[in-house]
Scaffold this active site. Structure first.
Site, PDB file in Angstrom:
ATOM      1  N   ASP A  10     -77.009  -9.067  75.618  1.00  0.00           N
ATOM      2  CA  ASP A  10     -77.339  -9.005  74.196  1.00  0.00           C
ATOM      3  C   ASP A  10     -78.098 -10.304  73.883  1.00  0.00           C
ATOM      4  OD1 ASP A  10     -77.140  -8.479  71.352  1.00  0.00           O
ATOM      5  OD2 ASP A  10     -75.529  -9.981  71.330  1.00  0.00           O
ATOM      6  N   ASP A  12     -78.880 -11.744  70.082  1.00  0.00           N
ATOM      7  CA  ASP A  12     -78.421 -12.488  68.900  1.00  0.00           C
ATOM      8  C   ASP A  12     -76.931 -12.782  68.978  1.00  0.00           C
ATOM      9  OD1 ASP A  12     -80.926 -12.565  67.454  1.00  0.00           O
ATOM     10  OD2 ASP A  12     -80.707 -10.388  67.385  1.00  0.00           O
ATOM     11  N   GLU A  19     -78.259 -15.997  64.309  1.00  0.00           N
ATOM     12  CA  GLU A  19     -78.069 -15.310  63.028  1.00  0.00           C
ATOM     13  C   GLU A  19     -78.146 -16.254  61.825  1.00  0.00           C
ATOM     14  OE1 GLU A  19     -78.473 -12.336  62.666  1.00  0.00           O
ATOM     15  OE2 GLU A  19     -77.632 -11.165  64.293  1.00  0.00           O
ATOM     16  N   GLU A  56     -82.263  -2.165  58.157  1.00  0.00           N
ATOM     17  CA  GLU A  56     -80.998  -1.537  57.760  1.00  0.00           C
ATOM     18  C   GLU A  56     -80.158  -2.510  56.938  1.00  0.00           C
ATOM     19  OE1 GLU A  56     -82.394  -1.656  60.725  1.00  0.00           O
ATOM     20  OE2 GLU A  56     -82.426   0.337  61.618  1.00  0.00           O
ATOM     21  N   ARG A  57     -80.229  -3.799  57.293  1.00  0.00           N
ATOM     22  CA  ARG A  57     -79.438  -4.824  56.594  1.00  0.00           C
ATOM     23  C   ARG A  57     -79.956  -5.030  55.178  1.00  0.00           C
ATOM     24  NH1 ARG A  57     -79.000  -9.076  60.660  1.00  0.00           N
ATOM     25  NH2 ARG A  57     -77.508  -7.588  61.513  1.00  0.00           N
ATOM     26  N   HIS A  83     -89.613  -6.819  55.919  1.00  0.00           N
ATOM     27  CA  HIS A  83     -89.104  -7.057  57.268  1.00  0.00           C
ATOM     28  C   HIS A  83     -90.184  -7.618  58.187  1.00  0.00           C
ATOM     29  CE1 HIS A  83     -87.448  -5.978  61.294  1.00  0.00           C
ATOM     30  NE2 HIS A  83     -86.467  -6.647  60.762  1.00  0.00           N
ATOM     31  N   ALA A  85     -92.608  -9.528  57.218  1.00  0.00           N
ATOM     32  CA  ALA A  85     -92.741 -10.942  56.833  1.00  0.00           C
ATOM     33  C   ALA A  85     -91.601 -11.751  57.446  1.00  0.00           C
ATOM     34  CB  ALA A  85     -92.724 -11.061  55.311  1.00  0.00           C
ATOM     35  N   LYS A  86     -90.395 -11.181  57.419  1.00  0.00           N
ATOM     36  CA  LYS A  86     -89.230 -11.860  58.007  1.00  0.00           C
ATOM     37  C   LYS A  86     -89.446 -12.117  59.493  1.00  0.00           C
ATOM     38  CE  LYS A  86     -85.262 -11.468  60.433  1.00  0.00           C
ATOM     39  NZ  LYS A  86     -84.874 -10.705  61.614  1.00  0.00           N
ATOM     40  N   ASP A 184     -71.382 -10.490  71.898  1.00  0.00           N
ATOM     41  CA  ASP A 184     -70.704 -11.478  71.050  1.00  0.00           C
ATOM     42  C   ASP A 184     -70.012 -10.885  69.836  1.00  0.00           C
ATOM     43  OD1 ASP A 184     -73.319 -10.884  69.835  1.00  0.00           O
ATOM     44  OD2 ASP A 184     -72.619 -12.301  68.325  1.00  0.00           O
TER      45      ASP A 184
HETATM   46  C1  XBP Z   1     -78.619  -8.253  66.184  1.00  0.00           C
HETATM   47  C2  XBP Z   1     -78.919  -7.819  64.836  1.00  0.00           C
HETATM   48  C3  XBP Z   1     -80.278  -7.910  64.399  1.00  0.00           C
HETATM   49  C4  XBP Z   1     -80.762  -9.185  63.791  1.00  0.00           C
HETATM   50  C5  XBP Z   1     -81.990  -8.907  62.972  1.00  0.00           C
HETATM   51  O1  XBP Z   1     -77.538  -7.502  66.719  1.00  0.00           O
HETATM   52  O2  XBP Z   1     -78.079  -7.335  64.136  1.00  0.00           O
HETATM   53  O3  XBP Z   1     -80.367  -6.953  63.420  1.00  0.00           O
HETATM   54  O4  XBP Z   1     -79.791  -9.765  62.941  1.00  0.00           O
HETATM   55  O5  XBP Z   1     -83.012  -8.448  63.762  1.00  0.00           O
HETATM   56  P1  XBP Z   1     -77.228  -7.553  68.286  1.00  0.00           P
HETATM   57  P2  XBP Z   1     -84.255  -7.625  63.132  1.00  0.00           P
HETATM   58  O6  XBP Z   1     -76.973  -8.983  68.634  1.00  0.00           O
HETATM   59  O7  XBP Z   1     -75.970  -6.756  68.441  1.00  0.00           O
HETATM   60  O8  XBP Z   1     -78.396  -6.934  68.987  1.00  0.00           O
HETATM   61  O9  XBP Z   1     -84.486  -8.166  61.758  1.00  0.00           O
HETATM   62  O10 XBP Z   1     -85.420  -7.890  64.053  1.00  0.00           O
HETATM   63  O11 XBP Z   1     -83.869  -6.176  63.092  1.00  0.00           O
HETATM   64 MG    MG Z   2     -75.134  -9.942  69.202  1.00  0.00          MG
END
Ligand code: XBP
Ligand code: MG
Length: 256
Positions: A10, A12, A19, A56-57, A83, A85-86, A184
């Site tokens: 994984d 993030d 995050e 989605e968030r 998104h 832009a993010k 994680d």
């Molecule tokens: C990672 C996420 C991602 C990032 C945002 O989850 O939840 O959504 O926070 O990324 P994991 P994007 O570690 O389980 O893969 O904005 O590019 O979607």
């Molecule tokens: Mg993760």
């Protein structure tokens, strides 16, 4: 007994604590640029992490935490634009070195490469974000170390669905018994366990209290020879940092 052939990571929270100081900051910069007046504090972001995927968030935030906001008619485009832009802000943050790799990550990846193991990535985040993190931490060459980078919208259902792990294993032509996953979070382990993968957990500030049922072991970090991990749950077999010997032992114990 299946032989361990591949490590699937994984991104993030596992490779780096992206995050709070990466994704969250990039979302807020995109909201500022669009003059929305939204501020995702570290605490609020912890709640928003219940939903994976940036688009989605944003939707989840508006459904649960900012119901007053008048959605524009072209809402899908609005979310997609924000998104995009993010993502642009996020990749710039990575280029500035805003988020380092977690302890032990680079060492374990090198050990695995030296041992001839195959490597892959299974993540929910956008592909550009993975490219940026790897390039600015391990170097541009590192992109080639990973045989498959499964990321973002490549599968219809993001974690906790197992789809991204299925996608990666199919691309590598490997069964789950020959792989081990590194995660994680609760959503991450739900995804990997549903894909029948032995899973090593390293927790972080946002996930320390998650339910990690089904994990091969739960550690606070991978650790280094001079910086021991703390075992939160499971049996470390006398090891004090996560190396390939320990990974093989965990894989074996999970696949008897
Ligand atoms: C990672 C996420 C991602 C990032 C945002 O989850 O939840 O959504 O926070 O990324 P994991 P994007 O570690 O389980 O893969 O904005 O590019 O979607
Ligand atoms: Mg993760």
């Amino acid at each position: 007994m299946s032989e361990l052939t591949a490590l699937i990571f994984d991104v993030d929270g596992t490779l780096a604590d992206t995050e709070r100081d990466g994704h969250r900051v990039a979302f807020n910069l995109a909201f500022q640029e669009a003059s929305l007046g939204w501020d995702w504090t570290p605490e609020l972001y912890g709640e928003l992490l219940a939903v994976t995927g940036g688009k989605e968030r944003i939707r989840y935030y508006l459904e649960k935490f900012n119901t007053e906001f008048q959605k524009p008619g072209n809402f899908d485009e609005f979310v997609a634009g924000l998104h995009a832009a993010k993502t642009s802000f996020y990749t710039k943050l990575m280029a500035d070195g805003a988020v380092p790799l977690r302890p032990g990550v680079e060492r374990l990846i090198q050990e695995a490469r030296d041992a001839g193991l195959r490597l892959a990535i299974a993540t929910t985040t956008t592909p550009e974000n993975v490219t940026a993190l790897l390039t600015y931490t391990l170097g541009a060459d590192s992109l080639e170390w990973f045989e498959v980078i499964g990321a973002g919208d490549i599968v219809p259902a993001k974690k906790p669905a197992p789809d991204i792990y299925h996608y990666v294993m199919e691309a590598m032509n490997l069964p789950p018994e020959q792989c081990i996953a590194f995660e994680d979070s609760y959503n991450g382990i739900r995804s990997s366990v549903q894909a029948r993968l032995a899973t090593v957990i390293t927790t972080n500030g946002y996930t320390a209290h998650d339910d990690f049922s089904g994990a091969a072991i739960v550690l606070d970090q991978m650790g280094e020879p001079n910086a021991d991990f703390t075992v939160i749950n499971g049996e470390a077999g006398g090891h004090r940092y996560l190396n390939m010997d320990m990974v093989r032992e965990l894989h074996q114990a999970a696949n008897v």
